[in-house]
Design an enzyme around this catalytic site. Structure first.
Site, PDB file in Angstrom:
ATOM      1  N   ARG A 187      34.905  77.818  50.617  1.00  0.00           N
ATOM      2  CA  ARG A 187      34.334  78.138  51.924  1.00  0.00           C
ATOM      3  C   ARG A 187      33.599  79.466  51.871  1.00  0.00           C
ATOM      4  O   ARG A 187      34.167  80.480  51.451  1.00  0.00           O
ATOM      5  CB  ARG A 187      35.439  78.187  52.984  1.00  0.00           C
ATOM      6  CG  ARG A 187      34.901  78.335  54.399  1.00  0.00           C
ATOM      7  CD  ARG A 187      35.979  78.132  55.429  1.00  0.00           C
ATOM      8  NE  ARG A 187      36.926  79.237  55.494  1.00  0.00           N
ATOM      9  CZ  ARG A 187      37.761  79.439  56.499  1.00  0.00           C
ATOM     10  NH1 ARG A 187      37.788  78.602  57.505  1.00  0.00           N
ATOM     11  NH2 ARG A 187      38.602  80.451  56.491  1.00  0.00           N
TER      12      ARG A 187
ATOM     13  N   THR B  50      29.534  82.173  56.482  1.00  0.00           N
ATOM     14  CA  THR B  50      29.159  81.026  57.318  1.00  0.00           C
ATOM     15  C   THR B  50      30.310  80.065  57.573  1.00  0.00           C
ATOM     16  O   THR B  50      30.233  79.220  58.470  1.00  0.00           O
ATOM     17  CB  THR B  50      28.019  80.228  56.656  1.00  0.00           C
ATOM     18  OG1 THR B  50      28.515  79.636  55.438  1.00  0.00           O
ATOM     19  CG2 THR B  50      26.834  81.134  56.335  1.00  0.00           C
TER      20      THR B  50
ATOM     21  N   ASP C 291      46.580  81.798  54.656  1.00  0.00           N
ATOM     22  CA  ASP C 291      45.803  81.066  53.667  1.00  0.00           C
ATOM     23  C   ASP C 291      46.757  80.285  52.766  1.00  0.00           C
ATOM     24  O   ASP C 291      47.493  80.874  51.969  1.00  0.00           O
ATOM     25  CB  ASP C 291      44.960  82.040  52.834  1.00  0.00           C
ATOM     26  CG  ASP C 291      43.991  81.321  51.908  1.00  0.00           C
ATOM     27  OD1 ASP C 291      44.468  80.574  51.014  1.00  0.00           O
ATOM     28  OD2 ASP C 291      42.777  81.506  52.052  1.00  0.00           O
TER      29      ASP C 291
ATOM     30  N   ASP D 155      46.407  80.904  48.876  1.00  0.00           N
ATOM     31  CA  ASP D 155      46.954  82.189  48.454  1.00  0.00           C
ATOM     32  C   ASP D 155      48.477  82.167  48.453  1.00  0.00           C
ATOM     33  O   ASP D 155      49.127  82.713  47.554  1.00  0.00           O
ATOM     34  CB  ASP D 155      46.456  83.313  49.363  1.00  0.00           C
ATOM     35  CG  ASP D 155      45.010  83.697  49.081  1.00  0.00           C
ATOM     36  OD1 ASP D 155      44.505  83.365  47.992  1.00  0.00           O
ATOM     37  OD2 ASP D 155      44.390  84.342  49.956  1.00  0.00           O
TER      38      ASP D 155
END
Length: 208
Positions: free
Chosen positions: A103, A107, A199, A202
């Protein structure tokens, strides 16, 4: 459109555990696997079967086995890898493909960098796995890629999802089956799911 939200108390309990910021990498990784297995049990309830002859210690009998080509599990890299073993625990003979998307931090749009799928993908039941369905961009692109390679029978499994992601995925691909562990409230300004769990990649791999 087919969207199934998990209601099993064990799934709810385990999702609460992975939400905690104090849950360490090892525990987080194990629980993600467990949730994937529990969700997989629900998602694969409609697998076709065929009858075969089996000889037990007592007699010969006709019993059901899974029919057709072996299942294909396709994780979206990298976080999706954390769910693969949960599905393989249920279907050890399943083939595993990989789709690599990242990603853009500005954006929030997905970009492809890898795609490798099992052969005869058009004949297989495909289960795409990604712990998080946020904007839906990666999910939409992953399913599109699979269809471009001939995939037809597609299920998508996500542990937590935002309403925006569910809407985007099902609008783009109304013919798939979507399984969601928990539908969260919304995305924040950084496109993170709220309340979410941070996340997932992670936390699975212990990176920052």
């Amino acid at each position: 459109m087919s969207v199934s939200y998990m209601t099993h108390p064990l799934i709810k309990h385990k999702i609460t555990l992975i939400r905690k910021e104090t849950t360490g990498t090892n525990e987080f990784r194990k629980i993600i696997e467990e949730i994937a297995m529990l969700m997989g049990y629900e998602a694969l309830a409609d697998l076709p079967t065929t009858d075969v002859e089996v000889k037990t210690p007592i007699e010969t009998t006709i019993q059901p086995v899974i029919d057709g080509k072996k299942l294909a599990v396709v994780p979206i890299l990298r976080a999706g890898l954390g769910m693969v073993n949960g599905i393989l625990a249920l279907v050890p003979s399943a083939k595993v493909g990989h789709i690599g998307l990242y990603r853009d931090p500005e954006t929030h749009q997905p970009h492809e960098y890898y795609c490798k799928l099992p052969d005869s993908i058009d004949e297989r039941q495909i289960v795409v796995v990604d712990p998080m369905l946020a904007t839906g961009g990666s999910a939409v692109d992953a399913v599109t890629m699979i269809k471009q390679h001939g995939g037809r029978k597609i299920k998508f499994m996500s542990i937590i999802a935002a309403p925006e992601g569910v809407s985007a995925l099902m609008k783009a691909h109304p013919d798939i089956q979507l399984y969601v562990g928990c539908l969260d409230r919304q995305l924040n300004e950084n496109a993170y799911i709220c309340p979410g769990l941070g996340d997932a990649g992670d936390r699975i791999f212990g990176t920052i």
